[in-house]
Design an enzyme around this catalytic site. Structure first.
Site, PDB file in Angstrom:
ATOM      1  N   LYS A 114      83.891  55.164  24.953  1.00 18.12           N
ATOM      2  CA  LYS A 114      82.928  55.747  24.007  1.00 18.12           C
ATOM      3  C   LYS A 114      81.723  54.825  23.835  1.00 18.12           C
ATOM      4  O   LYS A 114      80.570  55.274  23.849  1.00 18.12           O
ATOM      5  CB  LYS A 114      83.614  56.016  22.659  1.00 18.12           C
ATOM      6  CG  LYS A 114      84.598  57.186  22.721  1.00 18.12           C
ATOM      7  CD  LYS A 114      85.498  57.299  21.487  1.00 18.12           C
ATOM      8  CE  LYS A 114      86.569  58.367  21.735  1.00 18.12           C
ATOM      9  NZ  LYS A 114      87.537  58.514  20.627  1.00 18.12           N
ATOM     10  N   GLN A 122      89.634  55.672  15.483  1.00 20.55           N
ATOM     11  CA  GLN A 122      90.509  56.066  16.586  1.00 20.55           C
ATOM     12  C   GLN A 122      91.946  56.254  16.085  1.00 20.55           C
ATOM     13  O   GLN A 122      92.470  55.402  15.362  1.00 20.55           O
ATOM     14  CB  GLN A 122      90.445  54.993  17.692  1.00 20.55           C
ATOM     15  CG  GLN A 122      91.138  55.375  18.986  1.00 20.55           C
ATOM     16  CD  GLN A 122      90.472  56.527  19.723  1.00 20.55           C
ATOM     17  OE1 GLN A 122      89.267  56.739  19.626  1.00 20.55           O
ATOM     18  NE2 GLN A 122      91.262  57.302  20.449  1.00 20.55           N
ATOM     19  N   ASP A 152      84.326  63.616  14.739  1.00 19.63           N
ATOM     20  CA  ASP A 152      85.597  64.145  15.267  1.00 19.63           C
ATOM     21  C   ASP A 152      85.874  65.547  14.732  1.00 19.63           C
ATOM     22  O   ASP A 152      86.712  66.270  15.268  1.00 19.63           O
ATOM     23  CB  ASP A 152      86.763  63.245  14.832  1.00 19.63           C
ATOM     24  CG  ASP A 152      87.104  62.166  15.845  1.00 19.63           C
ATOM     25  OD1 ASP A 152      86.892  62.402  17.047  1.00 19.63           O
ATOM     26  OD2 ASP A 152      87.606  61.112  15.419  1.00 19.63           O
TER      27      ASP A 152
HETATM   28  N1  GUN Z   1      93.094  59.965  19.479  1.00 20.68           N
HETATM   29  C1  GUN Z   1      93.327  60.891  20.443  1.00 20.68           C
HETATM   30  N2  GUN Z   1      92.324  61.788  20.467  1.00 20.68           N
HETATM   31  C2  GUN Z   1      91.447  61.417  19.513  1.00 20.68           C
HETATM   32  C3  GUN Z   1      90.208  61.946  19.078  1.00 20.68           C
HETATM   33  O1  GUN Z   1      89.705  62.967  19.563  1.00 20.68           O
HETATM   34  N3  GUN Z   1      89.591  61.254  18.084  1.00 20.68           N
HETATM   35  C4  GUN Z   1      90.126  60.154  17.516  1.00 20.68           C
HETATM   36  N4  GUN Z   1      89.460  59.561  16.517  1.00 20.68           N
HETATM   37  N5  GUN Z   1      91.277  59.638  17.898  1.00 20.68           N
HETATM   38  C5  GUN Z   1      91.929  60.268  18.892  1.00 20.68           C
END
Ligand code: GUN
Length: 297
Positions: A53, A97, A120
Site C-alpha cells: 500500500k 490493517q 476501507d
Molecule cells: N485485512 C485483510 N483485508 C483487509 C482490508 O481490506 N483492510 C484492512 N484494513 N485489513 C485487511
C-alpha cells in the site's frame, strides 16, 4: 468452451490511469492526497500488504504514512494514534490493517476512525450508507470485483449473481452492492455460505458466481453452469514442494476444470488481487477530493 480471462492487472492499470489525472488535478490546486496505514504487530502477510500500500502511494505521487506499532501496544495507545491521524489535515484516508492482536477489539478501533477518512469502508456509518445506496466509499475488494465486471463488459442487470461467503469484508457488502440500482449491479442476488445445505444446487443457478469462501477447491466443475462468469476472491497459501518458496497462492475455485465450462473467469494470482489496493487508492483520492470540497464551501 475455454473461458476468457478477466485480469485485475489490466483493469487496475486502466483505473490507475484515471486516478493519476485526478491526483495531478488535486496537486495543481495544492492538495496532495494522503493515506495513513497503521499496522499493529508483525504478521508477515499484513506486513506485505502494508508495504504494498505504501509503495503504491509513492508510485502515484501521494503522501504516505505507515505507522508500525508493536504487538504489545494497548487498545488505548492505538486509539490515541488513530485520534492523531484523524486530526492530521495531510491525511485524507486512514486504515488499520486487520487482523489485530486478540487483546484489541476490532469494532472499537473501526468505530474510532473518522468516517470521512475510512477508506476501507468498515465504519458502521459507511456500511449503512453503502447499504442504502448513498455511498461515500465502497469497500475495496467488492468494489474491485464490480469494476472488473463493468470494465470487462459483463452484463449484470437482471442476471442471477450468487455470492459464496458472508464475511463483513467481502460477502455481505458484495451482495448488497450487486443488488443496488446502477451499472455493474441490478442483479438478482443469492448469498450462500459454509452452513448452506446443498451449495451446488445454488451455485449451478448462477449467471455470475462470486466466490469468497477462503477454502481452496470450494467450487468444482460440476457446481458451475455452462457459460457462467466466475470471480474467485479466494487467496489461499498452500504447500507446494515444487515451488522455490515451498508454497503458492491458490483461489477457492478449481480453476483448471472450471475454466472449461465458464465463459469468463479470474485466475489466482492475477485476478481480483491487484484490484483491492487499486480501489483503496481510489477511495483515498475520493477522500482528498471531498476534503478539498469541504474546505472550499
Ligand atoms: N485485512 C485483510 N483485508 C483487509 C482490508 O481490506 N483492510 C484492512 N484494513 N485489513 C485487511
Amino acid at each position: 468452451m475455454t473461458a476468457r480471462l478477466i485480469l485485475g492487472k489490466e483493469v487496475s492499470e486502466e483505473i490507475y490511469g484515471e486516478l493519476r489525472v485526478r491526483i495531478d488535478a488535486l496537486k495543481s490546486r495544492g492538495t496532495v492526497p494522503g493515506l495513513a496505514v497503521v499496522l499493529v504487530g508483525d504478521d508477515p502477510a499484513s506486513q506485505t500488504y502494508v508495504r504494498m500500500k505504501g509503495r503504491k502511494c509513492e508510485e502515484l505521487g501521494m503522501h504516505s504514512v505507515t505507522e508500525i506499532m508493536p504487538g504489545s501496544a494497548t487498545e488505548e495507545e492505538l486509539l490515541e494514534k488513530i485520534g492523531e491521524l484523524n486530526r492530521d489535515e495531510r491525511i485524507h484516508g486512514l486504515l488499520v490493517q486487520l487482523p489485530l492482536p486478540g487483546h484489541i477489539d476490532e469494532n472499537t478501533v473501526i468505530n474510532a476512525i473518522d468516517p470521512r477518512k475510512d477508506v476501507d469502508c468498515f465504519h458502521p456509518t459507511n456500511v449503512g450508507r453503502m447499504l442504502i445506496g448513498d455511498p461515500g466509499f465502497l469497500p475495496a475488494t467488492p468494489a474491485g470485483v464490480q469494476q472488473m465486471l463493468v470494465r470487462s463488459g459483463v452484463e449484470t442487470a437482471g442476471k442471477h449473481t450468487v455470492v459464496v461467503g458472508r464475511s463483513n469484508i467481502v460477502g455481505k457488502p458484495m451482495a448488497a452492492m450487486m443488488m443496488q440500482k446502477g451499472p455493474g449491479a441490478d442483479s438478482t442476488v443469492t448469498v450462500v455460505h459454509s452452513r448452506t445445505r446443498d451449495l451446488a444446487a445454488f451455485t449451478r443457478q448462477a449467471d455470475i458466481l462470486i466466490v469468497a469462501m477462503g477454502r481452496p477447491g470450494s467450487i468444482t466443475r460440476d457446481m458451475v453452469k455452462e457459460g457462467a462468469v466466475v470471480i474467485d476472491v479466494g487467496t489461499n497459501r498452500v504447500d507446494d514442494p515444487s515451488s522455490a518458496k515451498g508454497s503458492r497462492l491458490t483461489g477457492d475455485v478449481d480453476f483448471d476444470a472450471v475454466k472449461e465450462v465458464a465463459s469468463a473467469i479470474t485466475p489466482v494470482p492475477g485476478g481480483v488481487g491487484p484490484m483491492t489496493i487499486c480501489m483503496l487508492m481510489a477511495n483515498a483520492v475520493k477522500a482528498a477530493e471531498r476534503a478539498e470540497a469541504q474546505v472550499m464551501t
